[in-house]
Scaffold this active site. Structure first.
Site, short mmCIF file in Angstrom:
data_model
loop_
_atom_site.label_atom_id
_atom_site.label_comp_id
_atom_site.label_asym_id
_atom_site.label_seq_id
_atom_site.Cartn_x
_atom_site.Cartn_y
_atom_site.Cartn_z
N UNK A 89 -107.67 62.75 -17.35
CA UNK A 89 -109.01 62.75 -16.76
C UNK A 89 -110.00 63.57 -17.58
O UNK A 89 -111.19 63.33 -17.51
CB UNK A 89 -108.98 63.35 -15.35
N THR A 90 -109.50 64.56 -18.33
CA THR A 90 -110.41 65.40 -19.10
C THR A 90 -110.79 64.70 -20.39
O THR A 90 -110.12 63.79 -20.84
CB THR A 90 -109.77 66.78 -19.40
OG1 THR A 90 -108.56 66.56 -20.13
CG2 THR A 90 -109.49 67.56 -18.14
#
Length: 158
Positions: A44-45
């Site tokens: 997600u990052t």
């Protein structure tokens, strides 16, 4: 004597890999003190880079306790993500976006599936907390990536 005796440990777990609480449970009885634990979603990052808040925590705890007293544990599901986290806490943020950009801490950093961690904790607790994930992760690739980063950038390779 374990490499964790008397060390301050920062845990960066992975929702899709080894979560923080599983690693923290394994560390009980090793003589280590967990000073921070988080479970992130590495995919997600941004490009798998370490979250800016986690970089800030690593930096401030290292300033507080001294780099020689720190160990960072990661639980990333993939070797590339584990390597990015390891590079961040040794050579500095490779994305040059966070508090560790250009900051070469050289910290000890291990993945939860590496023998340095596995052999230092209670095997029954390890099997219960991490054993299932170890079966689905590409352990050899993770170990190779982590070892490479430590050899290139680690200052505390004892």
């Amino acid at each position: 004597m374990s490499i964790f005796d008397g060390k301050k440990v920062i845990i960066i777990g992975d929702r899709d890999g080894i979560p923080g609480p599983a690693m923290a449970e394994c560390l009980k009885g090793t003589g280590a003190e967990v000073v921070y634990s988080a479970t992130e979603c590495f995919v997600u990052t941004a490009a798998g880079a370490m979250d800016l808040e986690n970089q800030n925590r690593v930096k401030s705890f290292t300033e507080q306790y001294g780099a020689e007293n720190m160990i960072v544990l990661v639980g990333a599901a993939e070797a590339e993500s584990a390597g990015l986290a390891a590079e961040t806490v040794t050579a500095g943020d490779p994305t040059f976006a966070g508090p560790l950009a250009g900051v070469q801490l050289g910290l000890r950093v291990f993945h939860a599936v590496e023998p340095e961690f596995k052999d230092s904790v209670d095997s029954a607790v390890y099997d219960e907390q991490i054993g299932m994930m170890e079966m689905v992760l590409d352990v050899d690739s993770i170990i190779a990536e982590m070892k490479s980063i430590r050899e290139q950038f680690g200052k505390y390779n004892d």
